[in-house]
Structures are given as C-alpha cells and as structure tokens.
Design a protein around this motif. Structure first.
Motif, PDB file in Angstrom:
ATOM      1  N   ASN A 224     -11.933 -11.155 -69.780  1.00  0.00           N
ATOM      2  CA  ASN A 224     -12.220  -9.829 -70.329  1.00  0.00           C
ATOM      3  C   ASN A 224     -13.356  -9.204 -69.534  1.00  0.00           C
ATOM      4  O   ASN A 224     -14.031  -9.864 -68.726  1.00  0.00           O
ATOM      5  CB  ASN A 224     -12.514  -9.863 -71.841  1.00  0.00           C
ATOM      6  N   ASP A 225     -13.573  -7.914 -69.736  1.00  0.00           N
ATOM      7  CA  ASP A 225     -14.568  -7.202 -68.944  1.00  0.00           C
ATOM      8  C   ASP A 225     -15.992  -7.581 -69.326  1.00  0.00           C
ATOM      9  O   ASP A 225     -16.900  -7.514 -68.484  1.00  0.00           O
ATOM     10  CB  ASP A 225     -14.377  -5.687 -69.102  1.00  0.00           C
ATOM     11  N   SER A 226     -16.225  -7.949 -70.580  1.00  0.00           N
ATOM     12  CA  SER A 226     -17.571  -8.373 -70.968  1.00  0.00           C
ATOM     13  C   SER A 226     -17.997  -9.565 -70.121  1.00  0.00           C
ATOM     14  O   SER A 226     -19.144  -9.641 -69.648  1.00  0.00           O
ATOM     15  CB  SER A 226     -17.604  -8.734 -72.459  1.00  0.00           C
ATOM     16  N   MET A 227     -17.089 -10.510 -69.925  1.00  0.00           N
ATOM     17  CA  MET A 227     -17.399 -11.664 -69.086  1.00  0.00           C
ATOM     18  C   MET A 227     -17.467 -11.269 -67.612  1.00  0.00           C
ATOM     19  O   MET A 227     -18.288 -11.808 -66.862  1.00  0.00           O
ATOM     20  CB  MET A 227     -16.377 -12.775 -69.313  1.00  0.00           C
ATOM     21  N   ALA A 228     -16.634 -10.330 -67.184  1.00  0.00           N
ATOM     22  CA  ALA A 228     -16.695  -9.862 -65.795  1.00  0.00           C
ATOM     23  C   ALA A 228     -18.060  -9.253 -65.493  1.00  0.00           C
ATOM     24  O   ALA A 228     -18.613  -9.446 -64.398  1.00  0.00           O
ATOM     25  CB  ALA A 228     -15.591  -8.839 -65.536  1.00  0.00           C
ATOM     26  N   ILE A 229     -18.638  -8.550 -66.469  1.00  0.00           N
ATOM     27  CA  ILE A 229     -19.967  -7.969 -66.296  1.00  0.00           C
ATOM     28  C   ILE A 229     -21.001  -9.083 -66.111  1.00  0.00           C
ATOM     29  O   ILE A 229     -21.909  -8.981 -65.284  1.00  0.00           O
ATOM     30  CB  ILE A 229     -20.324  -7.070 -67.492  1.00  0.00           C
ATOM     31  N   GLY A 230     -20.857 -10.164 -66.891  1.00  0.00           N
ATOM     32  CA  GLY A 230     -21.745 -11.306 -66.722  1.00  0.00           C
ATOM     33  C   GLY A 230     -21.641 -11.907 -65.335  1.00  0.00           C
ATOM     34  O   GLY A 230     -22.650 -12.313 -64.734  1.00  0.00           O
ATOM     35  N   VAL A 231     -20.419 -11.966 -64.799  1.00  0.00           N
ATOM     36  CA  VAL A 231     -20.202 -12.476 -63.439  1.00  0.00           C
ATOM     37  C   VAL A 231     -20.874 -11.569 -62.413  1.00  0.00           C
ATOM     38  O   VAL A 231     -21.553 -12.037 -61.487  1.00  0.00           O
ATOM     39  CB  VAL A 231     -18.692 -12.593 -63.144  1.00  0.00           C
ATOM     40  N   VAL A 232     -20.694 -10.266 -62.577  1.00  0.00           N
ATOM     41  CA  VAL A 232     -21.302  -9.304 -61.642  1.00  0.00           C
ATOM     42  C   VAL A 232     -22.826  -9.445 -61.651  1.00  0.00           C
ATOM     43  O   VAL A 232     -23.479  -9.424 -60.592  1.00  0.00           O
ATOM     44  CB  VAL A 232     -20.884  -7.864 -61.994  1.00  0.00           C
ATOM     45  N   LYS A 233     -23.405  -9.626 -62.826  1.00  0.00           N
ATOM     46  CA  LYS A 233     -24.859  -9.807 -62.915  1.00  0.00           C
ATOM     47  C   LYS A 233     -25.296 -11.073 -62.180  1.00  0.00           C
ATOM     48  O   LYS A 233     -26.329 -11.078 -61.494  1.00  0.00           O
ATOM     49  CB  LYS A 233     -25.284  -9.884 -64.385  1.00  0.00           C
ATOM     50  N   ALA A 234     -24.520 -12.144 -62.314  1.00  0.00           N
ATOM     51  CA  ALA A 234     -24.837 -13.392 -61.616  1.00  0.00           C
ATOM     52  C   ALA A 234     -24.749 -13.208 -60.102  1.00  0.00           C
ATOM     53  O   ALA A 234     -25.579 -13.735 -59.351  1.00  0.00           O
ATOM     54  CB  ALA A 234     -23.904 -14.510 -62.069  1.00  0.00           C
ATOM     55  N   LEU A 235     -23.758 -12.459 -59.655  1.00  0.00           N
ATOM     56  CA  LEU A 235     -23.609 -12.195 -58.227  1.00  0.00           C
ATOM     57  C   LEU A 235     -24.782 -11.371 -57.700  1.00  0.00           C
ATOM     58  O   LEU A 235     -25.296 -11.626 -56.600  1.00  0.00           O
ATOM     59  CB  LEU A 235     -22.294 -11.459 -57.960  1.00  0.00           C
ATOM     60  N   GLU A 236     -25.204 -10.387 -58.493  1.00  0.00           N
ATOM     61  CA  GLU A 236     -26.342  -9.559 -58.080  1.00  0.00           C
ATOM     62  C   GLU A 236     -27.607 -10.408 -57.982  1.00  0.00           C
ATOM     63  O   GLU A 236     -28.398 -10.258 -57.042  1.00  0.00           O
ATOM     64  CB  GLU A 236     -26.518  -8.397 -59.052  1.00  0.00           C
ATOM     65  N   SER A 237     -27.794 -11.314 -58.957  1.00  0.00           N
ATOM     66  CA  SER A 237     -28.973 -12.193 -58.934  1.00  0.00           C
ATOM     67  C   SER A 237     -28.959 -13.107 -57.718  1.00  0.00           C
ATOM     68  O   SER A 237     -30.017 -13.449 -57.165  1.00  0.00           O
ATOM     69  CB  SER A 237     -29.033 -13.031 -60.213  1.00  0.00           C
ATOM     70  N   ALA A 238     -27.746 -13.515 -57.312  1.00  0.00           N
ATOM     71  CA  ALA A 238     -27.610 -14.415 -56.166  1.00  0.00           C
ATOM     72  C   ALA A 238     -27.582 -13.668 -54.831  1.00  0.00           C
ATOM     73  O   ALA A 238     -27.551 -14.301 -53.770  1.00  0.00           O
ATOM     74  CB  ALA A 238     -26.337 -15.249 -56.318  1.00  0.00           C
ATOM     75  N   GLY A 239     -27.566 -12.348 -54.893  1.00  0.00           N
ATOM     76  CA  GLY A 239     -27.508 -11.555 -53.666  1.00  0.00           C
ATOM     77  C   GLY A 239     -26.173 -11.648 -52.948  1.00  0.00           C
ATOM     78  O   GLY A 239     -26.105 -11.449 -51.731  1.00  0.00           O
ATOM     79  N   ARG A 240     -25.104 -11.910 -53.722  1.00  0.00           N
ATOM     80  CA  ARG A 240     -23.772 -12.052 -53.123  1.00  0.00           C
ATOM     81  C   ARG A 240     -22.959 -10.766 -53.327  1.00  0.00           C
ATOM     82  O   ARG A 240     -22.795 -10.294 -54.445  1.00  0.00           O
ATOM     83  CB  ARG A 240     -23.027 -13.227 -53.752  1.00  0.00           C
ATOM     84  N   THR A 241     -22.469 -10.208 -52.262  1.00  0.00           N
ATOM     85  CA  THR A 241     -21.619  -9.012 -52.332  1.00  0.00           C
ATOM     86  C   THR A 241     -20.241  -9.275 -51.740  1.00  0.00           C
ATOM     87  O   THR A 241     -19.446  -8.357 -51.561  1.00  0.00           O
ATOM     88  CB  THR A 241     -22.272  -7.838 -51.586  1.00  0.00           C
ATOM     89  N   ASP A 242     -19.957 -10.552 -51.442  1.00  0.00           N
ATOM     90  CA  ASP A 242     -18.736 -10.922 -50.735  1.00  0.00           C
ATOM     91  C   ASP A 242     -17.665 -11.518 -51.642  1.00  0.00           C
ATOM     92  O   ASP A 242     -16.647 -12.006 -51.162  1.00  0.00           O
ATOM     93  CB  ASP A 242     -19.066 -11.933 -49.635  1.00  0.00           C
ATOM     94  N   ILE A 243     -17.877 -11.474 -52.964  1.00  0.00           N
ATOM     95  CA  ILE A 243     -16.943 -12.105 -53.899  1.00  0.00           C
ATOM     96  C   ILE A 243     -16.269 -11.042 -54.750  1.00  0.00           C
ATOM     97  O   ILE A 243     -16.936 -10.194 -55.349  1.00  0.00           O
ATOM     98  CB  ILE A 243     -17.678 -13.134 -54.794  1.00  0.00           C
ATOM     99  N   GLU A 244     -14.938 -11.086 -54.801  1.00  0.00           N
ATOM    100  CA  GLU A 244     -14.166 -10.106 -55.564  1.00  0.00           C
ATOM    101  C   GLU A 244     -14.046 -10.543 -57.035  1.00  0.00           C
ATOM    102  O   GLU A 244     -13.869 -11.732 -57.307  1.00  0.00           O
ATOM    103  CB  GLU A 244     -12.759  -9.959 -54.967  1.00  0.00           C
ATOM    104  N   VAL A 245     -14.117  -9.572 -57.943  1.00  0.00           N
ATOM    105  CA  VAL A 245     -14.061  -9.853 -59.382  1.00  0.00           C
ATOM    106  C   VAL A 245     -13.012  -8.968 -60.037  1.00  0.00           C
ATOM    107  O   VAL A 245     -12.970  -7.754 -59.808  1.00  0.00           O
ATOM    108  CB  VAL A 245     -15.426  -9.590 -60.055  1.00  0.00           C
ATOM    109  N   VAL A 246     -12.147  -9.583 -60.855  1.00  0.00           N
ATOM    110  CA  VAL A 246     -11.211  -8.802 -61.672  1.00  0.00           C
ATOM    111  C   VAL A 246     -11.443  -9.146 -63.141  1.00  0.00           C
ATOM    112  O   VAL A 246     -11.892 -10.233 -63.480  1.00  0.00           O
ATOM    113  CB  VAL A 246      -9.732  -9.063 -61.296  1.00  0.00           C
ATOM    114  N   GLY A 247     -11.125  -8.177 -64.009  1.00  0.00           N
ATOM    115  CA  GLY A 247     -11.332  -8.367 -65.443  1.00  0.00           C
ATOM    116  C   GLY A 247     -10.133  -7.906 -66.252  1.00  0.00           C
ATOM    117  O   GLY A 247      -9.012  -7.796 -65.742  1.00  0.00           O
TER     118      GLY A 247
END
Length: 306
Positions: A224-247
């Motif tokens: 779901n998108d709520s969890m996708a948002i959590g993933v995006v936040k984790a990616l931002e914290s890790a400085g990763r912009t190379d990983i694709e996310v779908v929700g």
C-alpha cells in the motif's frame, strides 16, 4: 441533517462518527473501516460523509480502527451495531477470518451485511455456513499492474523486495501474489518479502533493515502507499535515489512522489467512492431484499508520471 462529528471511544479504541440523533424513518447503516490513521481510509470516510449528505435518505454510523492490527475493535463494532439494531453493516475487515463469526451473528439478527474492500476468507465462511458476496477490486490483478511497471523498468534479473500488508487480510495475500506473478513473468530476483502491517513507520524500519542486508536492491513493491511512503523516507535517509518504488492505493500524498520520480507507480482503486458505492448496494438490499451474489468487481487503474 445534523453534521457528523468525530470522537474517540476509549473503551473500544475506535474512532466513531455519527449523528446525535437518528430519524426513525430512515435506515441506519453501520460502516466499519480499517485504520483512520491511514490516508486511504480518511479519504474513504470523506466520501461516505459526502454520500450521506448527497442522498439524505439514510443515517450513517461509522467506525475506524486506531491502527491496522486492532482487530478486536472491529469485532466490538459489529457487536455494538447488533445491539443498536442498525439496518445494514458495511465492512472492510482487517482480518479476513476473525470477522466471519461476528458478521454471521449480525446476519442472524436480520442485519444486511456487505463485505467490501477486503474479502472475507472463503474457507472461514464455509466453516461458518456463511454466504456473502464481496464488493471490491482485483487486488492480485492490481498489484500485478504495479509489479509489471517495475518489471518493465528493471528488466530480467532486477533485484527486488516486497513489503507486505497484514498477513491475516485477504487483500494483503492477493497483492503479494500479484507482485510474485510479476516477479515470475519478468524473471526478477526476489531478495526478500516481509510484512509491515500496512504502517508507514514499520515499513520504514523493515525496509531499512532490508537495505542494509541487500544494498544492491533495485526495486521495491509495497502493498500500500502508506508503506511505500515509509520506504521512500528510508531511501532519503540512506541517500539512495537509484531504487524504484511502486505502491497501491493512489493516496494524495504519493502524487508528488510519482511526479518527481521518488515513486515509479501506484494503483488507484478509487477509495473515495468505495464505501459510498457499498452503502448504495446495502441500501438496495435493505429496500428490495435481493442479496448480492459472488464478486462485485470495482475498478482499478495504474497511475504513473504524466
């Protein structure tokens, strides 16, 4: 018509909405949703409120769980609605098995029950002798739409993980299966699959752990998108912009994320209309006595950047 108001019932852990007084000549519909902390169900509530105002020929009592694992609150809600003698219960179950027995009790009390959004477990219904239609989307097919978008982007051998919903909910199972269908079709490399119980913060923590274990992850399928948002936040914290996310859900918060590339895609199941449409069906059954049959499918649509 009296405006709906929000209160918290500490005894049951439910968020309650309802008019102060109910007109005797109007049918009463009890709406049971999942967590009102989830933007998807907040939007669903808005749609239900607007629907009541627009129709004006029924009274709405609505409840939502405090969080996605508070199954007991939904069971208590059914018991309360039975005691109140509502005409119909429209329910999106948090647990597809646990809700069958209380809903059977409601049906035996003469209350019309409409199961929407998350299907009740077929085996549990069979064991309880319950025949009840399901009104909702093809969760497996919808998840495959999102998974296919990721598969096309990454290509064969793409390294992916799945963030699952509640293990006891049928839509969580179906979405996981849909993602796995995409993994098989596009020959992706599934590194890990874990639940985050539909919750943003839990998904943030779960995915951060996955990313540490598998720094070569290329794609994430969130149920779901709520969890996708959590993933995006984790990616931002890790400085990763190379990983694709779908929700899945197309809540308003993910629109900007899709447009700026932080997410690749989501699936719209038109949640604002979902409860309202199920209420319409429940009121039809109340007035005609003609029960719904089988699976009444509702629309889904892949959403990507424009």
């Amino acid at each position: 018509m009296k405006l709906l108001k929000i209160a918290v019932a500490a005894a049951t852990g439910l968020a309650l909405l309802g008019g102060a007084a109910l007109a005797d000549d109007k049918p009463v519909v009890g709406l049971i949703m999942k967590s009102l902390a989830n933007e998807f169900f907040q939007n669903m509530m808005v749609g239900a409120e607007e629907h009541q105002k627009r129709r004006g020929d029924y009274e709405l009592k609505a409840v939502g769980m405090q969080n996605e694992t508070d199954f007991e609150s939904q069971i208590n809600a059914v018991e309360n609605f039975i005691t109140q003698g509502v005409d119909a219960i429209v329910v999106a179950p948090a647990d597809s098995r646990a809700m069958v027995r209380p809903l059977k009790k409601a049906m035996e009390a003469g209350i019309v029950v409409v199961n929407f959004d998350v299907a009740l477990d077929e085996e549990a219904k069979k064991q309880q002798g319950v025949e009840l239609a399901f009104v909702g989307p093809d969760n497996r097919g919808g998840a495959k739409l999102a998974g296919d978008a990721l598969g096309k982007k990454l290509g064969e051998g793409g390294k992916v993980v799945i963030i699952e919903g509640n293990p006891g909910a049928d839509n969580a199972t179906q979405r996981r299966l849909g993602f796995e269908d995409s993994v098989a079709e596009y020959k992706l490399d599934l590194l890990d699959s874990r639940t985050a119980h539909w919750e943003t913060e839990e998904a943030n923590q779960v995915f951060a752990t996955m990313l540490t274990a598998h720094p070569d992850i290329q794609g994430v399928m969130a149920a779901n998108d709520s969890m996708a948002i959590g993933v995006v936040k984790a990616l931002e914290s890790a400085g990763r912009t190379d990983i694709e996310v779908v929700g899945f859900d197309n809540i308003p918060a993910v629109g900007p994320m899709i447009e700026d590339g932080r997410m690749l895609a989501t699936v719209d199941q038109f949640g604002t209309d979902m409860a309202a449409n199920a209420i319409d069906m429940a009121l039809d059954v109340v007035s005609t006595g003609e029960q719904l049959q089988g699976w009444v499918k509702t629309p889904i649509e892949l959403v990507t950047a424009k």
